[in-house]
Design an enzyme around this catalytic site. Structure first.
Site, mmCIF file in Angstrom:
data_model
loop_
_atom_site.group_PDB
_atom_site.id
_atom_site.type_symbol
_atom_site.label_atom_id
_atom_site.label_comp_id
_atom_site.label_asym_id
_atom_site.label_seq_id
_atom_site.Cartn_x
_atom_site.Cartn_y
_atom_site.Cartn_z
ATOM 1 N N HIS A 157 -105.848 -33.904 -37.592
ATOM 2 C CA HIS A 157 -104.661 -34.508 -36.976
ATOM 3 C C HIS A 157 -104.077 -33.620 -35.886
ATOM 4 C CE1 HIS A 157 -104.521 -36.991 -40.850
ATOM 5 N NE2 HIS A 157 -104.925 -37.747 -39.871
ATOM 6 N N ASP B 270 -105.268 -55.885 -35.321
ATOM 7 C CA ASP B 270 -106.521 -55.292 -34.873
ATOM 8 C C ASP B 270 -106.263 -54.558 -33.545
ATOM 9 O OD1 ASP B 270 -109.064 -54.703 -34.043
ATOM 10 O OD2 ASP B 270 -109.661 -56.775 -33.697
ATOM 11 N N ASP C 77 -107.587 -43.149 -33.867
ATOM 12 C CA ASP C 77 -107.836 -42.525 -35.175
ATOM 13 C C ASP C 77 -108.475 -43.580 -36.066
ATOM 14 O OD1 ASP C 77 -107.859 -41.072 -37.483
ATOM 15 O OD2 ASP C 77 -105.677 -40.961 -37.699
ATOM 16 N N ASP D 11 -115.155 -45.051 -39.381
ATOM 17 C CA ASP D 11 -116.461 -45.020 -38.720
ATOM 18 C C ASP D 11 -116.805 -46.424 -38.203
ATOM 19 O OD1 ASP D 11 -117.870 -42.277 -39.068
ATOM 20 O OD2 ASP D 11 -116.781 -42.615 -40.934
#
Ligand code: SAM
Length: 284
Positions: A63, A139, A157, A160
């Site tokens: 972060h 989204d 952020d 995968d």
């Protein structure tokens, strides 16, 4: 519950195993499978669809590097857009910058935010209540497609590129992000661990090459993103941002009076040096 270990399912041939002391929360949200458990070494651990996302003990590596490298390189960040990052750890680091006037975060799964507030209070440390903050549950790709405002930093952020996160690695998504970057703005992306996921880096490099005047990757080795150094993607129209001198970064860091545990201006200045095999994979 009877389960006593969590084995990550990210890779077929290799993985990491955590002993579970206690399952804190488990649910199939509307978007993905969410598991939160306690491990003696890492504290609370969050996994989405069988993949570790964040832990209490090592979250600061990721972060801090995802927030402070772009924001100190930029120098005058006023408006920051976070895509994903529902645990709030990145937000906590972004709001440490007093120059930032507004942060919008677009997270697809409200349950991640809710459960992170309960089980990972140190990730956000109150940042969800910061008056500069605005949360959108949507989204991220859809949000940027229709967004009209522009941003000094866009921080992706993401999970995968499997399931809901896949779209955040697509060319149309990067194209829209470029469209809404303010002049001098920078985008940072989560690009996996090159030893394990080299194709994530090469695909993103191909997309960035066609779109951005300056692009690269920088490294951070996060213990639970197993497999060595991970890469964060860097894309901007302003080539000066990446080559900020360590002395300039030192000055900005001192003036901001931000406390960190991983980030230092010296780490920042060196983070864009990549192993040769990664340079070759991205054609540099
Ligand atoms: N740092 C972590 C890593 O590298 O594994 C990622 C952690 S963060 C919790 C990832 C967040 O991205 C999750 O909360 C997930 O719900 C969110 N996410 C996935 N796909 C998304 C999308 N299309 N739009 C917005 N958020 C998304």
């Amino acid at each position: 519950m009877a389960r006593s270990e969590f084995v990550e399912t990210l890779y077929d041939a290799y993985g990491q195993r955590f002993a579970i002391d206690e399952i804190c929360f488990e649910s199939r949200t509307e978007v993905q499978h969410l598991l939160i458990f306690h491990n003696a070494k890492f504290g609370r651990v969050m996994a989405l669809d069988g993949v570790v996302q964040t832990t209490e003990r090592d979250e600061f590596y990721y972060h801090e590097m995802m927030a402070h490298v772009p924001l100190f390189a930029h120098g005058e960040p006023r408006r920051v857009l976070i895509i994903g990052g529902g645990d709030g750890g990145l937000l906590r680091e972004v709001v440490k910058h007093r120059k930032v006037e507004h942060v919008t975060q677009v997270e697809i799964d409200a349950a991640v935010v809710d459960m992170a507030k309960t089980w990972f209070p140190d990730h956000s440390r109150g940042a969800f209540d910061d008056p500069r903050f605005h949360l959108v549950i949507a989204d991220g790709a859809e949000f940027v497609r229709t967004a009209e405002d522009s941003w000094d930093a866009i921080l992706i952020d993401s999970t995968d590129p499997i399931g809901p996160g896949e779209v955040l690695f697509s060319n149309p998504f990067y194209q829209q992000c470029k469209r809404i970057l303010a002049p001098g703005g920078v985008m940072v992306t989560q690009n996996g661990v090159p030893f394990m996921q080299l194709d994530e880096v090469t695909k993103t490099a191909r997309a960035f090459r066609d779109l951005f005047a300056d692009w690269h990757f920088y490294g951070v080795a996060v213990p639970t993103y197993i497999g060595g150094m991970m890469t964060l993607g860097w894309a901007t129209q302003d080539a000066t941002l990446r080559s900020q001198k360590a002395a300039v970064l030192e000055e900005r860091f001192a003036a901001a009076a931000i406390e960190t545990r991983y980030y230092t201006p010296a780490i920042h200045a060196g983070a864009f040096a990549l192993p040769r095999f990664v340079e070759q994979a991205i054609g540099k």
